[in-house]
Design an enzyme around this catalytic site. Structure first.
Site, short mmCIF file in Angstrom:
data_model
loop_
_atom_site.label_atom_id
_atom_site.label_comp_id
_atom_site.label_asym_id
_atom_site.label_seq_id
_atom_site.Cartn_x
_atom_site.Cartn_y
_atom_site.Cartn_z
N TRP A 92 0.80 -1.56 -0.07
CA TRP A 92 0.01 -0.06 -0.05
C TRP A 92 0.76 1.10 0.01
CZ3 TRP A 92 -4.64 -0.65 3.75
CH2 TRP A 92 -5.40 -1.83 3.38
N HIS A 133 12.72 -2.31 -0.74
CA HIS A 133 11.68 -1.74 -1.61
C HIS A 133 12.57 -0.67 -2.23
CE1 HIS A 133 8.73 0.30 -3.92
NE2 HIS A 133 8.21 -0.90 -3.96
N GLU A 174 11.79 2.29 -3.29
CA GLU A 174 11.66 3.59 -2.70
C GLU A 174 12.34 3.82 -1.46
OE1 GLU A 174 7.48 3.11 -2.97
OE2 GLU A 174 7.57 3.27 -4.99
N GLU A 213 11.74 -6.33 -8.75
CA GLU A 213 10.68 -5.19 -9.22
C GLU A 213 11.65 -4.20 -9.83
OE1 GLU A 213 7.07 -4.64 -6.32
OE2 GLU A 213 8.80 -3.40 -5.45
N GLY A 264 5.27 2.06 -10.35
CA GLY A 264 4.53 3.40 -10.35
C GLY A 264 4.44 3.89 -11.83
N SER A 287 3.91 -2.28 -11.89
CA SER A 287 2.64 -1.72 -12.62
C SER A 287 1.79 -2.87 -13.02
CB SER A 287 3.09 -1.05 -13.94
OG SER A 287 3.70 0.07 -13.38
N GLY A 345 1.26 -2.66 -6.19
CA GLY A 345 1.39 -1.20 -5.42
C GLY A 345 0.29 -0.56 -5.89
N GLY A 346 -0.01 0.35 -6.79
CA GLY A 346 -1.42 1.11 -7.09
C GLY A 346 -2.38 0.18 -7.41
#
Ligand code: PGA
Length: 255
Positions: free
Chosen positions: A14, A98, A100, A170, A176, A216, A237-238
């Protein structure tokens, strides 16, 4: 052994989305729709949502994960959360490394390794993320980058502990961005990860590891990605923020 021995694992990531109230709404909507899923279903949620998420999913087949943990059990680390704290709450999984966190919060392979060891020691199952930058792919060093991450992130993780590790491939350029790796690109790198694990451990140990694709993945491309031999699931994710989309991916993995 082949894919048929590994259970697919679909995990939502999330990120920094959903308040506890919204978490309750989303999980209450998704839980009845995935009750017959023939794959493992996980929601990795912000720390403040964990308690609500655990309560809301009690008695359902959705398992709950955190999005990071610290490597120390306790101590002077203001603002941090330990694996032991998460485990005691009833958290089962934790996303580590991750991109990010690597990009914005100074995460390195050394700290990913320390967090992975701590998570395993406390009984959490880590979802360890690896992936190359677009620049690295363009320079043809994807395999070097991935092998290095796998070797360093899993340093000192035993073959027994490896049974509780999930790897998420990933590619950073696909996260994203709406730009998914092709199913062939995902398969190629997931197979390479398995080959690297076979060299580090044993071929049998490598065959048992769940390797997810993330970047994605959505309700329209999940079928094709998940049809590949070494793609055992997804880190979403999204699309995990919308119950119908997440449920559709879980259904694709249950086929
Ligand atoms: P995305 O994110 O599905 O929004 O690309 C995947 C992830 O970062 O885990």
């Amino acid at each position: 052994m082949n894919k048929s021995v590994r259970k697919a694992v679909i995990a939502g990531n999330w990120k920094m989305n959903k308040t506890p109230k919204e978490a309750k709404e989303l999980l209450s909507a998704a839980a009845p729709l995935v009750k017959d899923a023939d794959c493992e279903v996980i929601a990795c949620v912000p720390f403040v949502d964990l308690q609500t998420a655990i309560e809301t999913t009690q008695g359902t087949n959705i398992k709950i994960g955190a999005e990071n943990c610290h490597w120390a059990e306790s101590g002077a680390f203001t603002g941090e959360i330990s694996a032991v704290m998460l485990k005691e709450m009833g958290v089962e999984y934790v996303v580590l490394g991750h991109s990010e966190r690597r990009q914005y919060f100074g995460e390195t392979d050394e700290t990913v390794n320390k967090r992975t060891k701590a998570a395993l020691a406390s009984g959490l199952k880590p979802i360890v993320c690896v992936g190359e930058l677009l620049w690295e792919r363009d320079c043809n060093i994807t395999e070097e980058v991935i092998a290095r991450q796998i070797k360093l992130d899993l340093w000192d993780v035993t073959e027994e502990e490896l049974k509780n590790v999930i790897i998420a491939y990933e590619p950073v350029w696909a996260i994203g961005t709406g730009k998914t790796a092709t199913a062939e690109q995902a398969q190629e790198v997931c197979a390479f990860i398995r080959k690297t694990l076979a060299q580090l451990y044993t071929p049998a140990a490598a065959q048992g590891v769940t390797i997810q694709y993330g970047g994605s993945m959505n309700d329209s491309n999940a079928d094709e990605l998940l049809s590949k031999e070494d793609v055992d699931g997804g880190l979403i994710g999204g699309a995990s923020l919308v119950a119908e989309k997440f449920v559709a991916i879980v259904k694709a993995a249950s086929k």
